[in-house]
Design a protein around this motif. Structure first.
Motif, PDB file in Angstrom:
ATOM      1  N   SER A  70       0.825  -1.211   0.000  1.00 33.04           N
ATOM      2  CA  SER A  70       0.000   0.000   0.000  1.00 33.04           C
ATOM      3  C   SER A  70       0.860   1.261   0.000  1.00 33.04           C
ATOM      4  N   TYR A  71       1.857   1.315   0.865  1.00 29.17           N
ATOM      5  CA  TYR A  71       2.743   2.488   0.916  1.00 29.17           C
ATOM      6  C   TYR A  71       3.527   2.634  -0.384  1.00 29.17           C
ATOM      7  N   ALA A  72       4.021   1.520  -0.897  1.00 29.95           N
ATOM      8  CA  ALA A  72       4.808   1.580  -2.131  1.00 29.95           C
ATOM      9  C   ALA A  72       3.974   2.074  -3.302  1.00 29.95           C
ATOM     10  N   LYS A  73       2.708   1.672  -3.353  1.00 34.93           N
ATOM     11  CA  LYS A  73       1.831   2.105  -4.446  1.00 34.93           C
ATOM     12  C   LYS A  73       1.501   3.593  -4.364  1.00 34.93           C
ATOM     13  N   GLN A  74       1.749   4.195  -3.207  1.00 34.09           N
ATOM     14  CA  GLN A  74       1.569   5.646  -3.075  1.00 34.09           C
ATOM     15  C   GLN A  74       2.793   6.406  -3.592  1.00 34.09           C
ATOM     16  N   GLY A  75       3.778   5.660  -4.094  1.00 30.07           N
ATOM     17  CA  GLY A  75       4.990   6.281  -4.621  1.00 30.07           C
ATOM     18  C   GLY A  75       6.029   6.581  -3.562  1.00 30.07           C
TER      19      GLY A  75
END
Length: 253
Positions: A74-79
């Protein structure tokens, strides 16, 4: 591009983080960290990052691994530049494979930075070697704990422990007396030297005994992470150091 770095934080002392680990940690936007022994010391590498506790400790409320994997993605998909900071080395009882699989399924780039596992830190502390010419040609890192929904039997650890010259039991202190009895019943000599190390690399108890003494007596209450280390290699552990640490433990109790 989304990126996740799995970093081994080592056994506790922030100075045992590698240069690469410190550098990549300093670039983090968010750090998902285990129940580390010196979080504040490690925060010096990334003071502006968001630090999120996702630790697990026996007998305490713990974060489920599935939730941790979802959080990383989830955090990674937020960039965001995500660091998963794991105690010891990520590849040793660290659930690393599950976290890598979650990232790969989400097409997120992963890098792994190894760390010092607590067994190596404890050996350094004891001023002894896990392998020893003519004494120990094999080392086993073992845990008797069986994970949820797994098919391992609770005796697989025993066969491995009986076969190796030097054995390091992780996550085993709560069962120490029973484990000692099982090892003796399985054929391990009751005179086998045992070292019990709490908080490897930091202040904590360090006790020296035989396997028979481990089997006959419950360990004192040791709140920090504990290793049970056994084998003839530990007959050469620094006795002065052990006595000093035992005295500190007695004073602390």
């Amino acid at each position: 591009m989304s990126r996740v770095t799995l970093i081994g934080a080592g056994p506790g002392d922030p100075e045992l983080l590698t240069r690469k680990a410190w550098r990549l940690l300093s670039l983090a936007d968010v750090v998902l960290h285990d129940a580390l022994l010196d979080v504040e010391g490690m925060k010096e590498a990334a003071p502006h990052a968001q630090w999120v506790y996702v630790g697990k400790r026996l007998g305490r409320l713990s974060v489920e691994q599935e939730f941790i994997c979802r959080l990383i993605v989830s955090y990674a998909k937020q960039g965001l530049n995500v660091v998963r900071l794991k105690g010891g080395d990520p590849s040793i009882f660290g659930r690393m494979a599950e976290e890598i699989a979650a990232c790969q399924a989400a097409q997120i780039t992963v890098e792994v930075v190894p760390g010092i596992t607590s067994a190596c830190a404890a050996a350094a502390q004891l001023q002894t070697s896990l392998t020893l010419r003519g004494v120990s040609r094999s080392v086993a890192f073992v845990t008797p704990r069986v994970g949820k929904r797994l098919t391992d039997t609770d005796t697989e650890w025993l066969a491995v422990s009986l076969a190796a010259n030097t054995v390091v039991l992780y996550m085993a202190s709560a069962q120490s007396q029973t484990l000692g009895q099982q090892l003796i019943a399985g054929g391990k000599s009751s005179d086998t030297p045992v070292c019990v190390v709490e908080n490897a690399s930091l202040e904590g108890a360090c006790l020296h005994m035989t396997l028979r003494e481990l089997a006959d007596n419950a360990l004192p209450d040791l709140p920090g992470p504990v290793l049970l280390m056994l084998g003839e290699a530990f007959s050469r552990a620094n006795q002065t150091h052990l006595e000093e640490r035992a005295q500190l433990c007695a004073i602390g109790s």
